[in-house]
Design an enzyme around this catalytic site. Structure first.
Site, mmCIF file in Angstrom:
data_model
loop_
_atom_site.group_PDB
_atom_site.id
_atom_site.type_symbol
_atom_site.label_atom_id
_atom_site.label_comp_id
_atom_site.label_asym_id
_atom_site.label_seq_id
_atom_site.Cartn_x
_atom_site.Cartn_y
_atom_site.Cartn_z
ATOM 1 N N ALA A 1 -1.558 5.785 0.165
ATOM 2 C CA ALA A 1 -2.673 5.741 0.503
ATOM 3 C C ALA A 1 -2.575 4.865 2.068
ATOM 4 C CB ALA A 1 -2.585 3.864 0.141
ATOM 5 N N LEU B 1 0.772 -1.207 0.127
ATOM 6 C CA LEU B 1 -0.015 0.091 -0.365
ATOM 7 C C LEU B 1 0.685 1.315 -0.051
ATOM 8 C CD1 LEU B 1 -2.905 0.310 0.281
ATOM 9 C CD2 LEU B 1 -2.956 1.030 2.457
ATOM 10 N N ASP B 2 0.632 2.259 -1.269
ATOM 11 C CA ASP B 2 1.872 3.719 -1.567
ATOM 12 C C ASP B 2 1.578 4.583 -0.061
ATOM 13 O OD1 ASP B 2 2.422 2.578 -3.578
ATOM 14 O OD2 ASP B 2 0.772 3.829 -4.621
ATOM 15 N N PRO B 3 2.749 4.965 0.199
ATOM 16 C CA PRO B 3 3.037 5.810 1.247
ATOM 17 C C PRO B 3 1.921 7.023 1.430
ATOM 18 C CG PRO B 3 4.617 5.748 0.626
ATOM 19 C CD PRO B 3 3.674 4.796 -0.553
#
Length: 322
Positions: A64, A60-62
């Site tokens: 997000a 999960l991207d930073p």
């Protein structure tokens, strides 16, 4: 500072000020906050349980937030089942700007003064539902000749990624505010929400990028059972058992069968067993339990269960922590 007359501990011996790592197995459903990397999140959970082994089921991207399932111990063997599961997102598309990363961190590469009406957005969504071909963002973890695409892009190289088949089951407008739209999505493995926002903006002729993203479900795991970092840090290794889900929770989508102790021992040695009885499955992927404890995951072929993953849970699974 260590005194000169204090004996040095043997090489490899645990430091006395560090508690011994524990054999803890199960799933922690973390509600990750914005700004934290998935790698850091795993380290935080691992430390919160003082666990020996941990890993996550889908980066999960930073930028997000939302559901990041983290596997401890034997649960790491079930990570592929979670990663292959359906995912749900709620994301915001900011109209008028396309960026090189397809999100708010990137550099603008195209702009427009046009803004779509809600009806136009809703009319465009069906084109992206079903089995579609999607070109991943240039800034993604996909490898090109052994190198991550985002590393090549950051080095200034031109990154050309081929379209890949993805499955999107549902798209719906949740909110619309003129310059941005909030959309809910349900999709399969490998789908990039950032690419969806980019392609939607291009179709509408106004460009767009993801300005906010939250993952609300991964496989069998949802927001209802999630905990945040603050709750884990407050609980400590001995008080976090309530946040640990059983290893077999990840196998919710496949059938199960109970086996005898002798059969369980054979499976744990990697040996196949014959399933008997009127209700025994004859084909397909299943998991086996003995006395309510997960033993193995495998495939049934002509009435014989062939194990592909075996588990050594004993007294260390959720609800039976050491």
């Amino acid at each position: 500072m260590r005194r000169a007359d204090t004996p040095r501990p043997p090489r490899g011996a645990p430091r006395p000020d560090r508690p011994k790592k524990r054999d803890v197995s199960g799933w922690v459903i973390l509600d990750k906050g914005v700004g934290m990397t998935s790698t850091h999140a795993v380290a935080v959970v691992k430390r919160a349980f003082n666990a020996k082994k941990a890993g996550h089921a889908g980066t999960l991207d930073p930028l997000a937030s939302g559901i990041l399932p983290i596997a401890l111990g034997e649960a790491t063997k079930t990570v592929p089942f979670v990663m292959d599961g359906r995912k749900a997102y709620r994301f915001t598309v900011a109209w008028g700007v396309e960026t090189d990363t397809d999100d708010a961190e990137g550099r603008p590469v195209a702009t427009s003064e046009a803004r779509p009406a809600r009806e136009a957005v809703e009319a465009a969504l069906p084109a992206f539902v079903g089995a579609i071909e999607q070109v991943p963002p240039r800034y993604s973890a996909i490898k090109i000749q052994g190198e991550r695409a985002y590393d090549l892009a950051r080095d200034g190289e031109v990154v050309e990624l081929a379209a890949r088949p993805v499955q999107i089951d549902r798209l719906a407008v949740a909110e619309h505010h003129g310059d941005h739209t909030v959309i809910e999505a349900e999709c399969g493995k490998g789908t990039y929400v950032r690419a969806l926002a980019r392609d939607l903006g291009r179709m509408l002729g106004c460009y767009g990028h993801v300005s906010a993203l939250r993952r609300t479900r991964v496989g069998p795991f949802s927001e209802a059972e999630a905990c945040d970092v603050a709750a884990l840090e407050a609980g400590g290794p001995d008080g976090n058992g309530a946040h640990l889900r059983p290893v077999e929770t990840a196998l919710d989508a496949i059938a199960s069968v109970a086996v005898s102790r002798d059969m369980a021992l054979r499976l744990m040695r990697g040996q196949p067993v014959i399933l008997r009885g009127r209700d025994a499955p004859v084909e397909g992927k299943i998991f086996a339990t003995c006395g309510g404890i997960l033993v193995a995951v495998g495939d049934v072929e002509r009435g014989e269960l062939v194990p592909h993953r075996v588990f050594h849970l004993g007294g260390t699974s959720a609800g039976r922590m050491a």
